[in-house]
Design a protein around this motif. Sequence first.
Motif, mmCIF file in Angstrom:
data_model
loop_
_atom_site.group_PDB
_atom_site.id
_atom_site.type_symbol
_atom_site.label_atom_id
_atom_site.label_comp_id
_atom_site.label_asym_id
_atom_site.label_seq_id
_atom_site.Cartn_x
_atom_site.Cartn_y
_atom_site.Cartn_z
ATOM 1 N N SER A 132 57.131 41.263 73.904
ATOM 2 C CA SER A 132 56.960 42.144 72.750
ATOM 3 C C SER A 132 58.008 41.884 71.675
ATOM 4 N N ARG A 133 59.014 41.092 71.975
ATOM 5 C CA ARG A 133 60.019 40.733 70.963
ATOM 6 C C ARG A 133 59.474 39.716 69.965
ATOM 7 N N LEU A 134 58.307 39.169 70.249
ATOM 8 C CA LEU A 134 57.646 38.213 69.359
ATOM 9 C C LEU A 134 56.335 38.818 68.876
ATOM 10 N N GLY A 135 56.093 38.707 67.593
ATOM 11 C CA GLY A 135 54.848 39.248 67.048
ATOM 12 C C GLY A 135 54.591 38.719 65.658
ATOM 13 N N VAL A 136 53.584 39.263 65.025
ATOM 14 C CA VAL A 136 53.197 38.854 63.674
ATOM 15 C C VAL A 136 53.786 39.846 62.679
ATOM 16 N N CYS A 137 54.201 39.341 61.546
ATOM 17 C CA CYS A 137 54.791 40.133 60.464
ATOM 18 C C CYS A 137 53.901 41.327 60.119
ATOM 19 N N ALA A 138 54.521 42.470 59.862
ATOM 20 C CA ALA A 138 53.794 43.694 59.526
ATOM 21 C C ALA A 138 53.259 43.688 58.095
ATOM 22 N N ARG A 156 60.243 44.446 61.890
ATOM 23 C CA ARG A 156 58.794 44.402 61.676
ATOM 24 C C ARG A 156 58.357 43.246 60.787
ATOM 25 N N PHE A 157 59.288 42.696 60.027
ATOM 26 C CA PHE A 157 58.920 41.690 59.043
ATOM 27 C C PHE A 157 59.577 40.357 59.364
ATOM 28 N N CYS A 158 58.915 39.282 58.998
ATOM 29 C CA CYS A 158 59.408 37.939 59.314
ATOM 30 C C CYS A 158 60.552 37.510 58.403
ATOM 31 N N SER A 159 60.677 38.162 57.258
ATOM 32 C CA SER A 159 61.705 37.758 56.298
ATOM 33 C C SER A 159 62.120 38.944 55.440
ATOM 34 N N THR A 160 63.228 38.766 54.772
ATOM 35 C CA THR A 160 63.688 39.779 53.824
ATOM 36 C C THR A 160 62.668 39.940 52.709
ATOM 37 N N THR A 161 62.041 38.858 52.306
ATOM 38 C CA THR A 161 61.041 38.907 51.237
ATOM 39 C C THR A 161 59.904 39.857 51.600
ATOM 40 N N CYS A 162 59.368 39.704 52.811
ATOM 41 C CA CYS A 162 58.268 40.582 53.240
ATOM 42 C C CYS A 162 58.747 42.024 53.374
ATOM 43 N N ASN A 164 61.235 43.496 51.765
ATOM 44 C CA ASN A 164 61.463 44.043 50.424
ATOM 45 C C ASN A 164 60.147 44.347 49.718
ATOM 46 N N ARG A 165 59.182 43.457 49.836
ATOM 47 C CA ARG A 165 57.882 43.677 49.190
ATOM 48 C C ARG A 165 57.254 44.982 49.705
ATOM 49 N N ASN A 166 57.344 45.230 50.995
ATOM 50 C CA ASN A 166 56.778 46.445 51.575
ATOM 51 C C ASN A 166 57.584 47.682 51.206
ATOM 52 N N ALA A 167 58.896 47.549 51.118
ATOM 53 C CA ALA A 167 59.738 48.677 50.711
ATOM 54 C C ALA A 167 59.430 49.081 49.267
ATOM 55 N N VAL A 168 59.270 48.103 48.395
ATOM 56 C CA VAL A 168 58.942 48.386 46.997
ATOM 57 C C VAL A 168 57.570 49.032 46.900
ATOM 58 N N ALA A 169 56.604 48.516 47.670
ATOM 59 C CA ALA A 169 55.258 49.096 47.654
ATOM 60 C C ALA A 169 55.281 50.538 48.149
ATOM 61 N N ALA A 170 56.047 50.802 49.201
ATOM 62 C CA ALA A 170 56.146 52.164 49.734
ATOM 63 C C ALA A 170 56.829 53.086 48.713
ATOM 64 N N TYR A 171 57.860 52.590 48.055
ATOM 65 C CA TYR A 171 58.565 53.361 47.027
ATOM 66 C C TYR A 171 57.600 53.712 45.888
ATOM 67 N N ARG A 172 56.853 52.724 45.422
ATOM 68 C CA ARG A 172 55.919 52.966 44.315
ATOM 69 C C ARG A 172 54.834 53.947 44.723
ATOM 70 N N ALA A 173 54.392 53.857 45.979
ATOM 71 C CA ALA A 173 53.380 54.783 46.455
ATOM 72 C C ALA A 173 53.925 56.202 46.489
ATOM 73 N N ARG A 174 55.175 56.354 46.930
ATOM 74 C CA ARG A 174 55.794 57.697 46.947
ATOM 75 C C ARG A 174 55.946 58.221 45.540
ATOM 76 N N GLN A 175 56.352 57.353 44.598
ATOM 77 C CA GLN A 175 56.541 57.776 43.215
ATOM 78 C C GLN A 175 55.218 58.218 42.594
ATOM 79 N N SER A 176 54.153 57.513 42.888
ATOM 80 C CA SER A 176 52.847 57.878 42.308
ATOM 81 C C SER A 176 52.320 59.167 42.929
ATOM 82 N N ASP A 177 52.681 59.445 44.185
ATOM 83 C CA ASP A 177 52.272 60.691 44.850
ATOM 84 C C ASP A 177 52.966 61.906 44.249
#
Length: 179
Positions: A132-138, A156-162, A164-177
């Motif tokens: 379970s320590r190996l998996g596909v990026c979230a 959960r993510f394979c890289s900082t890029t992935c 960060n992209r998800n953190a920004v998307a979650a932030y924007r979703a919270r802001q729009s809510d």
Amino acid sequence: MVFAHDTEMSLQAAVTLVNTALEPDTLTTVEELDEFFSTHQYSGRHEQTVDELDEVRGLRTVLRELMLAERDDAVELVNTMLADAGAVPRLVRHEGYDWHVHAIAADAALVTRITVETAMAMIDVIRTDEMSRLGVCADDDCDGIVLDLSRNRSRRFCSTTCGNRNAVAAYRARQSDTA
């Protein structure tokens, strides 16, 4: 530390190698293979040829299959990889690292050494029931492999890029809510 140092190094190298196949492919030149070789502190023979590059690139699919396999299927793959390579485990000490296991001669082809070192690392993963320590990026848009060596199994993510992209998307979703 979840695994021994050499096991973690081999797993990290294998995950990095598999993830070079993501778009854009980041293992297309001999120079990029040289960087991979140096970064992951491989020892032994390194021919620095296009043929060697092609062999290592061809290994990515096999390693991906191994790392995402169910535990019993991974056992079969590991056993086949070690048998095909003629692996013979032995203890070695070099370059400031204390005794650890190598299972293939330093003059073996790089692709064979990567194969055997990854298979040997996967033995520890399988024996400790830590697949379970190996998996596909979230990240929904990424197929990268994730190696989670954290104590709380939170990666959960394979890289900082992935990540960060998800953190920004979650932030924007919270802001729009809240708007």
